[in-house]
Design a protein around this motif. Sequence first.
Motif, PDB file in Angstrom:
ATOM      1  N   VAL A 185       0.837  -1.203   0.000  1.00  0.00           N
ATOM      2  CA  VAL A 185       0.000   0.000   0.000  1.00  0.00           C
ATOM      3  C   VAL A 185       0.870   1.251   0.000  1.00  0.00           C
ATOM      4  CG1 VAL A 185      -1.779   1.271   1.246  1.00  0.00           C
ATOM      5  CG2 VAL A 185      -1.840  -1.231   1.196  1.00  0.00           C
ATOM      6  N   LYS A 186       1.959   1.238   0.744  1.00  0.00           N
ATOM      7  CA  LYS A 186       2.846   2.405   0.787  1.00  0.00           C
ATOM      8  C   LYS A 186       3.494   2.645  -0.573  1.00  0.00           C
ATOM      9  CE  LYS A 186       3.856   1.816   5.711  1.00  0.00           C
ATOM     10  NZ  LYS A 186       4.876   1.445   6.729  1.00  0.00           N
ATOM     11  N   LYS A 187       3.801   1.585  -1.283  1.00  0.00           N
ATOM     12  CA  LYS A 187       4.359   1.730  -2.630  1.00  0.00           C
ATOM     13  C   LYS A 187       3.309   2.292  -3.587  1.00  0.00           C
ATOM     14  CE  LYS A 187       8.421  -0.088  -1.696  1.00  0.00           C
ATOM     15  NZ  LYS A 187       9.680   0.708  -1.741  1.00  0.00           N
ATOM     16  N   LEU A 188       2.088   1.796  -3.475  1.00  0.00           N
ATOM     17  CA  LEU A 188       1.019   2.262  -4.354  1.00  0.00           C
ATOM     18  C   LEU A 188       0.686   3.730  -4.112  1.00  0.00           C
ATOM     19  CD1 LEU A 188      -1.399  -0.799  -4.189  1.00  0.00           C
ATOM     20  CD2 LEU A 188      -0.066  -0.068  -6.165  1.00  0.00           C
ATOM     21  N   ALA A 189       0.923   4.187  -2.897  1.00  0.00           N
ATOM     22  CA  ALA A 189       0.601   5.573  -2.557  1.00  0.00           C
ATOM     23  C   ALA A 189       1.488   6.574  -3.297  1.00  0.00           C
ATOM     24  CB  ALA A 189       0.728   5.788  -1.051  1.00  0.00           C
ATOM     25  N   CYS A 190       2.513   6.058  -3.992  1.00  0.00           N
ATOM     26  CA  CYS A 190       3.360   6.962  -4.783  1.00  0.00           C
ATOM     27  C   CYS A 190       2.628   7.470  -6.013  1.00  0.00           C
ATOM     28  CB  CYS A 190       4.654   6.263  -5.196  1.00  0.00           C
ATOM     29  SG  CYS A 190       4.429   4.978  -6.460  1.00  0.00           S
ATOM     30  N   SER A 191       1.500   6.824  -6.364  1.00  0.00           N
ATOM     31  CA  SER A 191       0.710   7.275  -7.498  1.00  0.00           C
ATOM     32  C   SER A 191      -0.265   8.353  -7.032  1.00  0.00           C
ATOM     33  CB  SER A 191      -0.063   6.116  -8.124  1.00  0.00           C
ATOM     34  OG  SER A 191      -0.906   6.578  -9.156  1.00  0.00           O
ATOM     35  N   LEU A 210      -2.404   3.332   6.780  1.00  0.00           N
ATOM     36  CA  LEU A 210      -3.561   4.207   6.611  1.00  0.00           C
ATOM     37  C   LEU A 210      -3.171   5.677   6.496  1.00  0.00           C
ATOM     38  CD1 LEU A 210      -6.273   2.554   8.882  1.00  0.00           C
ATOM     39  CD2 LEU A 210      -5.853   2.291   6.452  1.00  0.00           C
ATOM     40  N   ARG A 211      -2.042   6.044   7.060  1.00  0.00           N
ATOM     41  CA  ARG A 211      -1.593   7.427   6.894  1.00  0.00           C
ATOM     42  C   ARG A 211      -1.218   7.696   5.441  1.00  0.00           C
ATOM     43  NH1 ARG A 211      -0.623  11.025  10.563  1.00  0.00           N
ATOM     44  NH2 ARG A 211      -0.531   9.458  12.235  1.00  0.00           N
ATOM     45  N   SER A 212      -0.588   6.720   4.802  1.00  0.00           N
ATOM     46  CA  SER A 212      -0.256   6.872   3.378  1.00  0.00           C
ATOM     47  C   SER A 212      -1.524   6.999   2.542  1.00  0.00           C
ATOM     48  CB  SER A 212       0.572   5.677   2.897  1.00  0.00           C
ATOM     49  OG  SER A 212       1.789   5.575   3.596  1.00  0.00           O
ATOM     50  N   ILE A 213      -2.545   6.200   2.879  1.00  0.00           N
ATOM     51  CA  ILE A 213      -3.813   6.269   2.153  1.00  0.00           C
ATOM     52  C   ILE A 213      -4.476   7.622   2.352  1.00  0.00           C
ATOM     53  CG2 ILE A 213      -6.150   5.314   2.034  1.00  0.00           C
ATOM     54  CD1 ILE A 213      -4.983   2.583   2.675  1.00  0.00           C
ATOM     55  N   SER A 214      -4.408   8.150   3.577  1.00  0.00           N
ATOM     56  CA  SER A 214      -5.088   9.408   3.889  1.00  0.00           C
ATOM     57  C   SER A 214      -4.501  10.596   3.143  1.00  0.00           C
ATOM     58  CB  SER A 214      -5.023   9.675   5.400  1.00  0.00           C
ATOM     59  OG  SER A 214      -3.696   9.957   5.810  1.00  0.00           O
ATOM     60  N   CYS A 215      -3.316  10.433   2.561  1.00  0.00           N
ATOM     61  CA  CYS A 215      -2.666  11.528   1.828  1.00  0.00           C
ATOM     62  C   CYS A 215      -2.979  11.494   0.330  1.00  0.00           C
ATOM     63  CB  CYS A 215      -1.154  11.473   2.037  1.00  0.00           C
ATOM     64  SG  CYS A 215      -0.644  11.744   3.745  1.00  0.00           S
ATOM     65  N   LEU A 216      -3.760  10.514  -0.106  1.00  0.00           N
ATOM     66  CA  LEU A 216      -4.109  10.414  -1.523  1.00  0.00           C
ATOM     67  C   LEU A 216      -5.230  11.410  -1.825  1.00  0.00           C
ATOM     68  CD1 LEU A 216      -4.008   6.524  -1.848  1.00  0.00           C
ATOM     69  CD2 LEU A 216      -2.400   8.142  -2.847  1.00  0.00           C
ATOM     70  N   HIS A 217      -4.898  12.506  -2.458  1.00  0.00           N
ATOM     71  CA  HIS A 217      -5.821  13.633  -2.588  1.00  0.00           C
ATOM     72  C   HIS A 217      -6.929  13.392  -3.610  1.00  0.00           C
ATOM     73  CE1 HIS A 217      -3.138  15.790  -0.022  1.00  0.00           C
ATOM     74  NE2 HIS A 217      -2.132  15.733  -0.876  1.00  0.00           N
ATOM     75  N   ARG A 218      -6.838  12.298  -4.400  1.00  0.00           N
ATOM     76  CA  ARG A 218      -7.875  12.018  -5.385  1.00  0.00           C
ATOM     77  C   ARG A 218      -8.658  10.753  -5.073  1.00  0.00           C
ATOM     78  NH1 ARG A 218      -5.202  13.356 -11.353  1.00  0.00           N
ATOM     79  NH2 ARG A 218      -4.469  15.448 -10.857  1.00  0.00           N
ATOM     80  N   LEU A 219      -8.331  10.091  -3.986  1.00  0.00           N
ATOM     81  CA  LEU A 219      -8.966   8.815  -3.661  1.00  0.00           C
ATOM     82  C   LEU A 219     -10.444   9.004  -3.328  1.00  0.00           C
ATOM     83  CD1 LEU A 219      -8.142   5.794  -3.283  1.00  0.00           C
ATOM     84  CD2 LEU A 219      -8.080   6.260  -0.825  1.00  0.00           C
ATOM     85  N   THR A 220     -11.319   8.326  -4.070  1.00  0.00           N
ATOM     86  CA  THR A 220     -12.756   8.427  -3.839  1.00  0.00           C
ATOM     87  C   THR A 220     -13.376   7.112  -3.371  1.00  0.00           C
ATOM     88  OG1 THR A 220     -13.205   7.946  -6.173  1.00  0.00           O
ATOM     89  CG2 THR A 220     -13.024  10.267  -5.538  1.00  0.00           C
ATOM     90  N   SER A 221     -12.712   5.978  -3.594  1.00  0.00           N
ATOM     91  CA  SER A 221     -13.264   4.683  -3.212  1.00  0.00           C
ATOM     92  C   SER A 221     -12.193   3.846  -2.521  1.00  0.00           C
ATOM     93  CB  SER A 221     -13.790   3.941  -4.452  1.00  0.00           C
ATOM     94  OG  SER A 221     -14.317   2.671  -4.104  1.00  0.00           O
ATOM     95  N   LEU A 222     -12.509   3.348  -1.315  1.00  0.00           N
ATOM     96  CA  LEU A 222     -11.557   2.555  -0.529  1.00  0.00           C
ATOM     97  C   LEU A 222     -12.277   1.357   0.070  1.00  0.00           C
ATOM     98  CD1 LEU A 222      -8.778   2.160   0.843  1.00  0.00           C
ATOM     99  CD2 LEU A 222      -9.609   3.625   2.705  1.00  0.00           C
ATOM    100  N   ASN A 223     -11.721   0.160  -0.178  1.00  0.00           N
ATOM    101  CA  ASN A 223     -12.285  -1.074   0.363  1.00  0.00           C
ATOM    102  C   ASN A 223     -11.237  -1.739   1.251  1.00  0.00           C
ATOM    103  OD1 ASN A 223     -13.448  -3.565   0.913  1.00  0.00           O
ATOM    104  ND2 ASN A 223     -14.238  -3.850  -1.156  1.00  0.00           N
TER     105      ASN A 223
END
Length: 611
Positions: free
Chosen positions: A385-391, A410-423
Amino acid sequence: MGLEGVASGVMIKEVLLKLDVETLCSLACVSRSLRFFVYQALSLFSTLNLSTFSPDAQTVAHILGRTRTNGGGLLKSLTINCLRLDDSCVPLFLSPHLHELNLLSCSLLSYHLLPSIRETCPNLRVLTLELVEQDSPKIFKCNLVRMLKGCLYLESFCLKIRGTGDASTLQSIEFFLPKTLKILKLQPLLEQDGIHVINQLQFDRTFSETADFGIISPLGPCIPLQCLSLGLDIISDDLIILITNSLPLLIELDLEDRPHQEPLLHNDLTNKGLQSLGSCHHLTSLSLIRSRRNHQVSFKRINDMGMFLLSEGCNGLESVRLCGFSKVTDAGFASILHSCQRLKKFEVRTALLLSDLAFHDLTGVPCSLVEVRLLSCSLLTCETVKKLACSSCLEVLDLYGCRSIADSCLRSISCLHRLTSLNLSGADVTDHGISILGQGSSPITHLCLRGCKRVTDEGLSLLLNSGTIGKSLSALDLGYMPGISDKAILTIAKVGVGITELSIRCCFYVTDSSMEVLAMKRRFQDGSKPLRRLDIYKCSGLSVNSIKSLKRPLFPGLHWLGIGHTRLTGKGNAILTEIFEERPWLTLCLDGCEMGCHDGWQFHIPEYRWS
């Protein structure tokens, strides 16, 4: 009416034209003036989507009648959920002006619908049909041929037959398809029937109107198909090699099979089949899915070499979906990620050998991933997930069934400014991790925490009361979470202003008080949206008295409610009968379907006006 009044009317109509049908119908109930403008707006609609709920015949007649008044007749595209519509309703939604017709969940419509489409809608460009398997395959074949002979301008044809899944309905059918066809989607098919269809696509089959199956000219130019989607019993080398040789203009290929038993070695997909895809030079989207039926099956004759050959021959892929590749390791999957420089969508399901190593060097290549779905990949951890957060482009992240995903990512996920869907279904996350997600800036609209057993009422409160997610969220799944009780539901009702879809199935500590606060959700805060869909399947803490919460004016706008295995399901209940009469748009599901009954509508009982 003065000039100011005319200008105001024009502005109102411009605003109304941007709203959906549900909102327009709600506005029409406010006042006579608004009702007048709503009717005018409906008459100007060129596209109408009635798929988010299951309208009855009266509703369809009323809405479509307004599109044809006041100089109307401009409707070119219609999508409709036909769950409650029978053959008598067909004249309501067929029109010679239609260029696009999508009829979904046709549980009551018979095969006689098909020739009606030919006679009434000769100008169709796009046609989608979801039908139920019936006892008359010969009638179906005859009517299908008659329909296709009359739809001479079709560019897209999608036909799905729901039922036993043995492909008997589509067996040995002659598809008389026009030369204009670019998109073809069929399911279910037997492999040999799929091969038969592809062979037909190689020829321009001109036919006689006087003969049901007459062919005048069997030879001609190839149909310029660009998108092919087939649901099969087996995907084989023979099928894929035929597709690559016959359809040189193919852009999208979607094949899914559900074998009844372990495929024979001589009739399965191998590395050779994957290699042949390299001859499809225009291919940008590839989906190869092997789904389980009664037992676990996979493409056992495909290994890393097959993936190397695929990534080398199809390095222009922008979307890849793979399921059932049990012999492919990190090296094979990584070759796709590294070779396909324009890859935007990447989905892998049930990959037993996929681990963090496949994503280890992801930061060293151009990453434009927009959608990533890694389902039931048990070896993946937070490092992936941390690697994917580079996108920075990531909008969809689906980690369903990845049980080693924990708080640290989850901190890396929370920084994704375009993320609209999370499962995060089944993930090992806690209240602390969920609070970190809530403090982020991700504009998440769809969040699934199903089966996250360490998340409690407190975590949900921290999630919704901080950051942007409390305002952006529109769909929330809290199913199978023992830590969720009435306290969490009260938080949702008060803080989750935008939540319109909520699943709390198998939440045993939810009681009648939760139904009461959800029923009044819109009243807690200005701008709060009412629930459209609610799943309370197996919520054993609910009593039969909670059914009173479904009476008007409570739950305004509710369209779907899953109540299977609860105390609310008594068919002889007088209150339930009264609710049916006053809420014709409400669908009650007693069968345990997922939200909206997309996975089982063909088995539902129409006579009770529930699905």
